[in-house]
Scaffold this motif. Structure first.
Motif, PDB file in Angstrom:
ATOM      1  N   GLY A  53       2.447  -1.106   8.716  1.00 13.46           N
ATOM      2  CA  GLY A  53       3.520  -0.300   8.136  1.00 13.46           C
ATOM      3  C   GLY A  53       3.104   1.143   7.923  1.00 13.46           C
ATOM      4  N   ILE A  54       1.919   1.347   7.369  1.00 14.70           N
ATOM      5  CA  ILE A  54       1.403   2.705   7.147  1.00 14.70           C
ATOM      6  C   ILE A  54       1.215   3.434   8.484  1.00 14.70           C
ATOM      7  CG2 ILE A  54      -0.609   4.034   6.342  1.00 14.70           C
ATOM      8  CD1 ILE A  54       1.002   3.033   3.983  1.00 14.70           C
ATOM      9  N   ALA A  55       0.679   2.751   9.474  1.00 10.95           N
ATOM     10  CA  ALA A  55       0.458   3.363  10.795  1.00 10.95           C
ATOM     11  C   ALA A  55       1.784   3.777  11.425  1.00 10.95           C
ATOM     12  CB  ALA A  55      -0.298   2.397  11.704  1.00 10.95           C
ATOM     13  N   TRP A  56       2.800   2.942  11.302  1.00  4.79           N
ATOM     14  CA  TRP A  56       4.118   3.284  11.855  1.00  4.79           C
ATOM     15  C   TRP A  56       4.668   4.528  11.172  1.00  4.79           C
ATOM     16  CZ3 TRP A  56       8.895   4.101   9.837  1.00  4.79           C
ATOM     17  CH2 TRP A  56       9.933   4.260  10.762  1.00  4.79           C
ATOM     18  N   CYS A  57       4.538   4.597   9.849  1.00  7.59           N
ATOM     19  CA  CYS A  57       5.022   5.756   9.094  1.00  7.59           C
ATOM     20  C   CYS A  57       4.351   7.046   9.564  1.00  7.59           C
ATOM     21  CB  CYS A  57       4.765   5.557   7.602  1.00  7.59           C
ATOM     22  SG  CYS A  57       5.725   4.256   6.808  1.00  7.59           S
ATOM     23  N   GLN A 101       0.855  -1.187   0.000  1.00  7.34           N
ATOM     24  CA  GLN A 101       0.000   0.000   0.000  1.00  7.34           C
ATOM     25  C   GLN A 101       0.890   1.236   0.000  1.00  7.34           C
ATOM     26  OE1 GLN A 101      -2.938   0.427   3.109  1.00  7.34           O
ATOM     27  NE2 GLN A 101      -3.065  -1.775   3.377  1.00  7.34           N
ATOM     28  N   THR A 102       0.418   2.293  -0.621  1.00  9.67           N
ATOM     29  CA  THR A 102       1.102   3.581  -0.516  1.00  9.67           C
ATOM     30  C   THR A 102       0.084   4.640  -0.126  1.00  9.67           C
ATOM     31  OG1 THR A 102       0.797   4.163  -2.836  1.00  9.67           O
ATOM     32  CG2 THR A 102       2.829   2.994  -2.257  1.00  9.67           C
ATOM     33  N   GLU A 103       0.607   5.677   0.497  1.00 11.47           N
ATOM     34  CA  GLU A 103      -0.258   6.783   0.926  1.00 11.47           C
ATOM     35  C   GLU A 103       0.586   8.047   0.967  1.00 11.47           C
ATOM     36  OE1 GLU A 103      -1.821   7.915   5.270  1.00 11.47           O
ATOM     37  OE2 GLU A 103      -2.729   6.089   4.475  1.00 11.47           O
ATOM     38  N   LYS A 104       0.025   9.150   0.501  1.00 15.83           N
ATOM     39  CA  LYS A 104       0.671  10.463   0.618  1.00 15.83           C
ATOM     40  C   LYS A 104       0.248  11.071   1.950  1.00 15.83           C
ATOM     41  CE  LYS A 104       2.374  10.585  -3.581  1.00 15.83           C
ATOM     42  NZ  LYS A 104       3.768  10.582  -3.888  1.00 15.83           N
ATOM     43  N   TYR A 105       1.218  11.630   2.686  1.00 17.85           N
ATOM     44  CA  TYR A 105       0.911  12.189   4.000  1.00 17.85           C
ATOM     45  C   TYR A 105       1.924  13.281   4.321  1.00 17.85           C
ATOM     46  CZ  TYR A 105      -0.115  12.196   9.035  1.00 17.85           C
ATOM     47  OH  TYR A 105      -0.464  12.552  10.313  1.00 17.85           O
ATOM     48  N   TYR A 137       5.133  13.411   2.379  1.00 24.37           N
ATOM     49  CA  TYR A 137       5.887  12.164   2.330  1.00 24.37           C
ATOM     50  C   TYR A 137       5.059  11.104   1.604  1.00 24.37           C
ATOM     51  CZ  TYR A 137       8.645  14.151   6.177  1.00 24.37           C
ATOM     52  OH  TYR A 137       9.437  14.940   6.959  1.00 24.37           O
ATOM     53  N   THR A 138       5.732  10.070   1.133  1.00 27.74           N
ATOM     54  CA  THR A 138       5.049   8.883   0.631  1.00 27.74           C
ATOM     55  C   THR A 138       5.303   7.766   1.633  1.00 27.74           C
ATOM     56  OG1 THR A 138       5.363   9.562  -1.659  1.00 27.74           O
ATOM     57  CG2 THR A 138       4.784   7.259  -1.278  1.00 27.74           C
ATOM     58  N   LEU A 139       4.226   7.181   2.111  1.00 25.23           N
ATOM     59  CA  LEU A 139       4.306   6.098   3.092  1.00 25.23           C
ATOM     60  C   LEU A 139       4.073   4.784   2.367  1.00 25.23           C
ATOM     61  CD1 LEU A 139       1.960   7.666   5.802  1.00 25.23           C
ATOM     62  CD2 LEU A 139       4.318   8.273   5.217  1.00 25.23           C
ATOM     63  N   TRP A 140       4.812   3.772   2.769  1.00 31.00           N
ATOM     64  CA  TRP A 140       4.720   2.457   2.134  1.00 31.00           C
ATOM     65  C   TRP A 140       4.390   1.431   3.201  1.00 31.00           C
ATOM     66  CZ3 TRP A 140       5.738   2.343  -3.136  1.00 31.00           C
ATOM     67  CH2 TRP A 140       6.326   3.486  -3.671  1.00 31.00           C
ATOM     68  N   GLY A 141       3.374   0.644   2.960  1.00 31.15           N
ATOM     69  CA  GLY A 141       3.041  -0.470   3.839  1.00 31.15           C
ATOM     70  C   GLY A 141       3.409  -1.767   3.150  1.00 31.15           C
ATOM     71  N   PRO A 185       8.555   1.713   5.061  1.00 34.04           N
ATOM     72  CA  PRO A 185       9.488   2.746   4.598  1.00 34.04           C
ATOM     73  C   PRO A 185       8.782   4.080   4.344  1.00 34.04           C
ATOM     74  CG  PRO A 185       9.642   0.753   3.267  1.00 34.04           C
ATOM     75  CD  PRO A 185       8.426   0.631   4.113  1.00 34.04           C
ATOM     76  N   ILE A 186       9.531   5.169   4.518  1.00 33.97           N
ATOM     77  CA  ILE A 186       9.032   6.521   4.262  1.00 33.97           C
ATOM     78  C   ILE A 186       9.958   7.162   3.233  1.00 33.97           C
ATOM     79  CG2 ILE A 186       8.574   8.794   5.265  1.00 33.97           C
ATOM     80  CD1 ILE A 186       8.387   7.338   8.000  1.00 33.97           C
ATOM     81  N   THR A 187       9.378   7.747   2.176  1.00 29.07           N
ATOM     82  CA  THR A 187      10.184   8.463   1.189  1.00 29.07           C
ATOM     83  C   THR A 187       9.669   9.890   1.030  1.00 29.07           C
ATOM     84  OG1 THR A 187       8.811   7.687  -0.661  1.00 29.07           O
ATOM     85  CG2 THR A 187      10.746   6.365  -0.114  1.00 29.07           C
TER      86      THR A 187
END
Length: 72
Positions: free
Chosen positions: A60-64, A2-6, A9-13, A33-35
């Motif tokens: 993963g997304i929650a941690w980011c 999964q990816t999410e913009k936040y 940043y781009t968050l990766w699960g 990971p966070i990019t």
């Protein structure tokens, strides 16, 4: 995955299928990971083992998100 913009940043699960002795038991390791602008900012490492791919990705997304919030 999964990816999410936040917050810029781009968050990766990520969910990584774990090999088990019993083939019927699927477990997934979660990581996040966070990019930013295509560069890696931080990576969680393994956050735990989960029963579904979706649960691992959500962890993963929650941690980011939590890391970004704590860094501001």
């Amino acid at each position: 995955m999964q990816t999410e913009k936040y917050r810029g940043y781009t968050l990766w699960g990520h969910a990584i299928l774990q090999q088990e002795d019993t083939p019927r038991t699927e477990r997934f390791a979660g990581s996040g990971p966070i990019t930013r602008h295509t560069k890696v900012v931080n990576v969680s490492g393994v956050l735990g083992h989960f029963g579904t791919e979706e649960d691992a990705e959500n962890a993963g997304i929650a941690w980011c998100r939590a890391w970004i919030q704590s860094d501001e």
